[in-house]
Motif scaffolding. Structure first.
Motif, PDB file in Angstrom:
ATOM      1  N   ASP A 245     118.165  44.823  32.227  1.00 45.66           N
ATOM      2  CA  ASP A 245     116.718  44.812  32.413  1.00 45.66           C
ATOM      3  C   ASP A 245     116.071  44.141  31.202  1.00 45.66           C
ATOM      4  O   ASP A 245     116.560  44.237  30.093  1.00 45.66           O
ATOM      5  N   GLY A 246     114.998  43.452  31.453  1.00 44.19           N
ATOM      6  CA  GLY A 246     114.282  42.789  30.372  1.00 44.19           C
ATOM      7  C   GLY A 246     114.589  41.306  30.258  1.00 44.19           C
ATOM      8  O   GLY A 246     114.014  40.624  29.420  1.00 44.19           O
ATOM      9  N   GLU A 247     115.510  40.799  31.081  1.00 45.78           N
ATOM     10  CA  GLU A 247     115.759  39.355  31.074  1.00 45.78           C
ATOM     11  C   GLU A 247     114.508  38.642  31.589  1.00 45.78           C
ATOM     12  O   GLU A 247     113.785  39.169  32.429  1.00 45.78           O
ATOM     13  N   PRO A 248     114.240  37.435  31.098  1.00 47.66           N
ATOM     14  CA  PRO A 248     113.067  36.705  31.590  1.00 47.66           C
ATOM     15  C   PRO A 248     113.158  36.463  33.095  1.00 47.66           C
ATOM     16  O   PRO A 248     114.240  36.298  33.652  1.00 47.66           O
ATOM     17  N   VAL A 249     111.994  36.442  33.739  1.00 51.11           N
ATOM     18  CA  VAL A 249     111.932  36.199  35.174  1.00 51.11           C
ATOM     19  C   VAL A 249     112.257  34.735  35.447  1.00 51.11           C
ATOM     20  O   VAL A 249     111.759  33.845  34.772  1.00 51.11           O
ATOM     21  N   ASP A 250     113.110  34.489  36.439  1.00 52.88           N
ATOM     22  CA  ASP A 250     113.444  33.125  36.844  1.00 52.88           C
ATOM     23  C   ASP A 250     112.319  32.592  37.720  1.00 52.88           C
ATOM     24  O   ASP A 250     112.089  33.076  38.828  1.00 52.88           O
ATOM     25  N   MET A 251     111.575  31.599  37.213  1.00 50.92           N
ATOM     26  CA  MET A 251     110.437  31.056  37.961  1.00 50.92           C
ATOM     27  C   MET A 251     110.844  30.466  39.293  1.00 50.92           C
ATOM     28  O   MET A 251     110.043  30.376  40.214  1.00 50.92           O
ATOM     29  N   TRP A 252     112.070  30.030  39.417  1.00 52.30           N
ATOM     30  CA  TRP A 252     112.501  29.349  40.636  1.00 52.30           C
ATOM     31  C   TRP A 252     113.373  30.237  41.508  1.00 52.30           C
ATOM     32  O   TRP A 252     113.907  29.791  42.506  1.00 52.30           O
ATOM     33  N   GLY A 253     113.509  31.511  41.151  1.00 49.45           N
ATOM     34  CA  GLY A 253     114.282  32.446  41.954  1.00 49.45           C
ATOM     35  C   GLY A 253     113.525  32.824  43.218  1.00 49.45           C
ATOM     36  O   GLY A 253     112.353  32.498  43.393  1.00 49.45           O
ATOM     37  N   HIS A 254     114.198  33.524  44.103  1.00 52.60           N
ATOM     38  CA  HIS A 254     113.585  33.903  45.369  1.00 52.60           C
ATOM     39  C   HIS A 254     113.705  35.393  45.644  1.00 52.60           C
ATOM     40  O   HIS A 254     113.605  35.814  46.790  1.00 52.60           O
ATOM     41  N   CYS A 255     113.897  36.196  44.609  1.00 51.93           N
ATOM     42  CA  CYS A 255     114.066  37.622  44.841  1.00 51.93           C
ATOM     43  C   CYS A 255     112.736  38.284  45.196  1.00 51.93           C
ATOM     44  O   CYS A 255     111.672  37.832  44.801  1.00 51.93           O
ATOM     45  N   ALA A 256     112.847  39.358  45.969  1.00 55.26           N
ATOM     46  CA  ALA A 256     111.670  40.073  46.441  1.00 55.26           C
ATOM     47  C   ALA A 256     111.049  40.946  45.357  1.00 55.26           C
ATOM     48  O   ALA A 256     109.865  41.252  45.416  1.00 55.26           O
ATOM     49  N   CYS A 257     111.818  41.325  44.359  1.00 49.60           N
ATOM     50  CA  CYS A 257     111.328  42.281  43.372  1.00 49.60           C
ATOM     51  C   CYS A 257     110.503  41.652  42.254  1.00 49.60           C
ATOM     52  O   CYS A 257     109.765  42.351  41.578  1.00 49.60           O
ATOM     53  N   CYS A 258     110.600  40.362  42.041  1.00 48.30           N
ATOM     54  CA  CYS A 258     109.898  39.713  40.929  1.00 48.30           C
ATOM     55  C   CYS A 258     108.780  38.776  41.391  1.00 48.30           C
ATOM     56  O   CYS A 258     108.332  37.938  40.625  1.00 48.30           O
ATOM     57  N   CYS A 259     108.334  38.900  42.652  1.00 50.38           N
ATOM     58  CA  CYS A 259     107.334  37.948  43.195  1.00 50.38           C
ATOM     59  C   CYS A 259     106.064  37.916  42.361  1.00 50.38           C
ATOM     60  O   CYS A 259     105.542  36.845  42.073  1.00 50.38           O
TER      61      CYS A 259
ATOM     62  N   ARG B  80     104.418  34.748  40.422  1.00 53.53           N
ATOM     63  CA  ARG B  80     103.073  34.218  40.717  1.00 53.53           C
ATOM     64  C   ARG B  80     102.278  34.022  39.442  1.00 53.53           C
ATOM     65  O   ARG B  80     101.629  33.000  39.251  1.00 53.53           O
ATOM     66  N   VAL B  81     102.319  35.001  38.557  1.00 53.76           N
ATOM     67  CA  VAL B  81     101.595  34.901  37.283  1.00 53.76           C
ATOM     68  C   VAL B  81     102.126  33.733  36.463  1.00 53.76           C
ATOM     69  O   VAL B  81     101.347  32.941  35.915  1.00 53.76           O
ATOM     70  N   LEU B  82     103.455  33.588  36.385  1.00 48.61           N
ATOM     71  CA  LEU B  82     104.032  32.476  35.618  1.00 48.61           C
ATOM     72  C   LEU B  82     103.641  31.121  36.209  1.00 48.61           C
ATOM     73  O   LEU B  82     103.340  30.185  35.482  1.00 48.61           O
ATOM     74  N   HIS B  83     103.643  31.014  37.540  1.00 47.47           N
ATOM     75  CA  HIS B  83     103.251  29.752  38.184  1.00 47.47           C
ATOM     76  C   HIS B  83     101.783  29.440  37.923  1.00 47.47           C
ATOM     77  O   HIS B  83     101.419  28.289  37.669  1.00 47.47           O
ATOM     78  N   ARG B  84     100.914  30.463  37.964  1.00 47.02           N
ATOM     79  CA  ARG B  84      99.492  30.235  37.656  1.00 47.02           C
ATOM     80  C   ARG B  84      99.320  29.753  36.229  1.00 47.02           C
ATOM     81  O   ARG B  84      98.557  28.822  35.976  1.00 47.02           O
ATOM     82  N   LEU B  85     100.000  30.396  35.297  1.00 48.29           N
ATOM     83  CA  LEU B  85      99.898  29.987  33.892  1.00 48.29           C
ATOM     84  C   LEU B  85     100.399  28.562  33.699  1.00 48.29           C
ATOM     85  O   LEU B  85      99.796  27.777  32.957  1.00 48.29           O
ATOM     86  N   ARG B  86     101.490  28.232  34.366  1.00 50.90           N
ATOM     87  CA  ARG B  86     102.039  26.872  34.264  1.00 50.90           C
ATOM     88  C   ARG B  86     101.042  25.853  34.817  1.00 50.90           C
ATOM     89  O   ARG B  86     100.843  24.787  34.234  1.00 50.90           O
ATOM     90  N   ARG B  87     100.399  26.187  35.938  1.00 48.16           N
ATOM     91  CA  ARG B  87      99.417  25.290  36.540  1.00 48.16           C
ATOM     92  C   ARG B  87      98.209  25.110  35.614  1.00 48.16           C
ATOM     93  O   ARG B  87      97.726  23.999  35.417  1.00 48.16           O
ATOM     94  N   VAL B  88      97.740  26.189  34.999  1.00 48.20           N
ATOM     95  CA  VAL B  88      96.612  26.110  34.064  1.00 48.20           C
ATOM     96  C   VAL B  88      96.968  25.224  32.877  1.00 48.20           C
ATOM     97  O   VAL B  88      96.164  24.394  32.448  1.00 48.20           O
ATOM     98  N   GLU B  89      98.174  25.390  32.345  1.00 47.11           N
ATOM     99  CA  GLU B  89      98.609  24.559  31.215  1.00 47.11           C
ATOM    100  C   GLU B  89      98.664  23.089  31.607  1.00 47.11           C
ATOM    101  O   GLU B  89      98.251  22.220  30.839  1.00 47.11           O
ATOM    102  N   ARG B  90      99.187  22.804  32.801  1.00 55.31           N
ATOM    103  CA  ARG B  90      99.267  21.405  33.249  1.00 55.31           C
ATOM    104  C   ARG B  90      97.879  20.807  33.405  1.00 55.31           C
ATOM    105  O   ARG B  90      97.632  19.669  33.007  1.00 55.31           O
ATOM    106  N   TYR B  91      96.944  21.555  33.980  1.00 47.70           N
ATOM    107  CA  TYR B  91      95.581  21.043  34.153  1.00 47.70           C
ATOM    108  C   TYR B  91      94.893  20.868  32.812  1.00 47.70           C
ATOM    109  O   TYR B  91      94.124  19.934  32.626  1.00 47.70           O
TER     110      TYR B  91
END
Length: 136
Positions: A94-108, A112-123
């Motif tokens: 437990d405590g490993e970083p979340v895989d942004m490209w994974g598809h597990c149901a438990c870390c959705c 989502r938060v990581l993808h939003r932050l990445r999008r904000v940084e890109r913009y």
């Protein structure tokens, strides 16, 4: 002939008080020395919504290792007190970083938060905005 009472497991200090009884009475023996996890280790199993059977492999869980039942099967309890049995190769510390490209149901939600932050940084950097004249 009466059944022998199951031995109780020693409960590590970091296990919440409400789960002491569940930890102490869970199935399993002491894991072998070559096992990557020992009793009291906090682990996570990632669940996948397409898994054909209901249960933890579909939902995922976070919990503590309690014991070993043979082969590569560990037992433990979840943070909500449910008992689990899983192969140790499927478990992750437990405590490993979340895989942004994974598809597990438990870390959705975390993804989502990581993808939003990445999008904000890109913009904020203006990355790829002028490619098709879309910059404002």
């Amino acid at each position: 002939m009466t059944a022998q009472p199951r031995p109780r497991h020693a409960v590590p200090d970091h296990i919440p008080e409400a789960l002491h009884e569940a930890f102490a009475t869970a199935n399993g023996n002491q894991p072998p020395a070559h096992c990557p996890y020992q009793p009291g280790d906090l682990v996570q199993l990632h669940g996948y919504s397409g898994y054909p059977a209901p249960g933890h492999r579909r939902t995922g869980f976070t919990g503590w290792v309690v014991g070993y039942v043979g082969g590569t099967i560990l037992t433990g309890i979840t943070t909500t007190g449910e008992e689990w049995w899983e192969e140790w190769g499927l478990l992750r510390p437990d405590g490993e970083p979340v895989d942004m490209w994974g598809h597990c149901a438990c870390c959705c939600e975390e993804r989502r938060v990581l993808h939003r932050l990445r999008r904000v940084e890109r913009y904020a950097r203006g990355e790829q905005l002028d490619l098709f004249g879309a910059a404002q």
